[in-house]
Every structure is written in structure tokens, then in C-alpha cells.
Design an enzyme around this catalytic site. Structure first.
Site, mmCIF file in Angstrom:
data_model
loop_
_atom_site.group_PDB
_atom_site.id
_atom_site.type_symbol
_atom_site.label_atom_id
_atom_site.label_comp_id
_atom_site.label_asym_id
_atom_site.label_seq_id
_atom_site.Cartn_x
_atom_site.Cartn_y
_atom_site.Cartn_z
ATOM 1 N N ASN A 25 0.854 -1.180 0.000
ATOM 2 C CA ASN A 25 0.000 0.000 0.000
ATOM 3 C C ASN A 25 0.897 1.240 0.000
ATOM 4 O O ASN A 25 1.712 1.421 0.914
ATOM 5 C CB ASN A 25 -0.901 -0.018 1.245
ATOM 6 C CG ASN A 25 -1.921 1.104 1.240
ATOM 7 O OD1 ASN A 25 -1.595 2.243 0.913
ATOM 8 N ND2 ASN A 25 -3.139 0.805 1.628
ATOM 9 N N HIS A 36 -5.499 3.533 -1.685
ATOM 10 C CA HIS A 36 -6.784 3.767 -1.039
ATOM 11 C C HIS A 36 -7.103 5.260 -1.114
ATOM 12 O O HIS A 36 -6.879 6.004 -0.169
ATOM 13 C CB HIS A 36 -6.732 3.304 0.422
ATOM 14 C CG HIS A 36 -8.056 3.310 1.117
ATOM 15 N ND1 HIS A 36 -8.398 2.407 2.093
ATOM 16 C CD2 HIS A 36 -9.134 4.111 0.984
ATOM 17 C CE1 HIS A 36 -9.613 2.649 2.533
ATOM 18 N NE2 HIS A 36 -10.083 3.698 1.866
ATOM 19 N N GLU A 71 -8.618 0.259 -3.053
ATOM 20 C CA GLU A 71 -9.521 0.173 -1.902
ATOM 21 C C GLU A 71 -10.322 1.460 -1.764
ATOM 22 O O GLU A 71 -9.856 2.534 -2.164
ATOM 23 C CB GLU A 71 -8.720 -0.023 -0.608
ATOM 24 C CG GLU A 71 -7.861 -1.257 -0.558
ATOM 25 C CD GLU A 71 -7.100 -1.370 0.741
ATOM 26 O OE1 GLU A 71 -6.629 -2.486 1.046
ATOM 27 O OE2 GLU A 71 -6.973 -0.354 1.469
ATOM 28 N N HIS A 99 -3.990 -4.440 7.655
ATOM 29 C CA HIS A 99 -4.090 -3.376 8.649
ATOM 30 C C HIS A 99 -3.240 -3.706 9.880
ATOM 31 O O HIS A 99 -3.541 -4.617 10.639
ATOM 32 C CB HIS A 99 -5.528 -3.090 9.080
ATOM 33 C CG HIS A 99 -5.730 -1.644 9.492
ATOM 34 N ND1 HIS A 99 -5.281 -1.130 10.686
ATOM 35 C CD2 HIS A 99 -6.293 -0.601 8.845
ATOM 36 C CE1 HIS A 99 -5.576 0.161 10.768
ATOM 37 N NE2 HIS A 99 -6.192 0.506 9.648
#
Length: 237
Positions: free
Chosen positions: A7, A43, A70, A190
């Protein structure tokens, strides 16, 4: 082997803090793939405080591994995903002012909405995933939405693992086992880090992909991006 998707939101946060284009998020995405990462995750949020919607378009021709976008499926997000057609879209129920993702979907309460959105993405050949808490009822609800995969929200595990409570893995194991039986692919993300990723991976059956950003970028400040990518890949074997 469980795939590592990086990410890159934190790279965009750093860029935005000074304006300009340093560090360049597209170059960083190209680099992590060159170093061995098997996917790139972004995201974008409505206020574009880190990844911008334009970044999502700019990354499309440069991500030759898996491209995962996302976000909360508001109309603007849905339109963007349908135009870009990434490998995977991960639906996350973020509120507009959320600092970071802090809860999974209630797949039962939001079933009709999720079914409609997921059908649209799947009609366009985009693999779908739903961000969920480690609750067996939510796995069953996810199955009813027609999603391809679920992404287990791992903050609670990471926190408890850091306190020495390895039993915190059990709800995740149970949810992964049920998801496998239901024919749902299992992703996770996460607060996963170099400290906890090997234990998590070794205990979660059928774990297909992990998405890691904040920890990986933070660890890279000390160890270097290429080294950290290789360390994650080793722990995920």
C-alpha cells in the site's frame, strides 16, 4: 505463497506534505514491484489527502503485478474503478473523516447495497473483496453478497500480538476456515508488520494476499525499501 501487495498511501502523504512530486508515487510503485512485491494497493479518499484520484489513473499503465484499489464505493469511487479496471477492488466502509480504516462492513445490514455494487464490478471483470471484521456471521453475510474475497481487518490481532497474546489469532483462523468452506478467497490487512506477519501467515489457512503500507514504509526508513520487501517475502513463504 501468500502475495505481498504494498500500500503506497504513505508515500503520497509524504509527497503532499511539501507539494510538488517528491517522492513520486508512480516511481515508488515501479520500484516495489522491481524489488519483488506482487501487488500495489492504493486507497484514495474523497478529500485526496494522500493518494489522489489522478494517481490511480497514472498508476494503471505501470502496475504489471496485481493492482488493488480500496475505498468506500461512493459514486465517484465506483466510476473511477470502472474506468481503470484494476485487478481487484476492495470495498471499505470508511466515513469521510476517518483517519484510517477502523471497521469492517456489516455484510448483513448492507447486503442489498453490496450486492448491487459487486455485481457492477464483476460485470466489468474486476475481482471484488470486502473488508470485514473477524466475525463468522460476517463471513456468511459476505458470501451472500457475491464477493470473490474477503479482507480480514487485522488491527485487533496486531495490537494483541504486540502485547504477547497470541490467542488473538483464533477468530481469524475460524473466519478463514469458514471462508475457505464457503468458497471465498481470504486477504488480510491493517497493522501487519515484520514482527507479526510470519505468525499470522503460518496460522491462517488459504491466505492469498496481504496488503501492507504504514508498517512497511516505516520499516523502510531504517532498513531500506528493497531489504524490507525481501524480508516480507521471506516471512510469507
Amino acid at each position: 505463497m501468500t502475495k505481498l501487495s504494498v500500500n503506497i498511501n504513505k508515500i503520497a502523504t509524504l509527497r503532499n506534505s511539501r507539494g510538488g512530486d517528491l517522492p513520486n508515487v508512480v516511481q515508488f510503485a515501479k520500484d516495489v514491484q522491481r524489488f519483488g512485491a506482487e501487488g500495489v494497493t492504493i486507497h484514495p479518499r474523497p478529500d485526496e489527502r494522500h493518494i489522489r484520484y489522478q494517481d490511480a489513473y497514472d498508476l494503471k499503465p505501470e502496475v504489471y503485478t496485481e493492482y488493488n484499489i480500496e475505498g468506500n464505493p461512493i459514486p465517484k469511487f465506483v466510476d473511477m474503478v470502472l474506468e481503470i479496471k484494476p485487478t481487484q477492488v476492495t470495498l471499505v466502509p470508511d466515513s469521510v473523516d476517518a483517519l484510517t480504516s477502523n471497521a469492517g462492513w456489516d455484510t448483513i445490514k448492507n447486503k442489498d447495497f453490496l450486492v448491487e455494487v459487486i455485481q457492477e464490478f464483476k460485470r466489468n471483470g474486476i475481482r471484488t473483496s470486502i473488508f470485514v471484521d473477524p466475525d463468522l456471521k460476517q463471513m456468511e453475510g459476505a458470501k451472500e453478497t457475491g464477493t470473490d474475497r474477503i479482507e480480514l481487518y487485522t488491527e485487533a490481532f496486531a495490537h494483541q500480538y504486540g502485547l504477547g497474546n497470541k490467542e488473538a489469532i483464533q477468530p481469524y483462523v475460524a473466519c478463514a476456515e469458514l471462508s475457505n468452506k464457503l468458497g471465498l478467497g481470504v486477504n488480510a490487512g491493517h497493522d501487519l508488520s515484520l514482527d507479526n506477519i510470519h505468525y499470522f501467515k503460518e496460522n491462517i489457512p488459504g491466505l492469498l494476499e496481504v496488503s501492507i503500507g504504514h508498517a512497511l514504509v516505516s520499516e523502510s526508513l531504517y532498513l531500506g525499501v528493497e531489504n524490507v520487501i525481501q524480508m516480507y517475502l521471506q516471512r510469507l513463504k
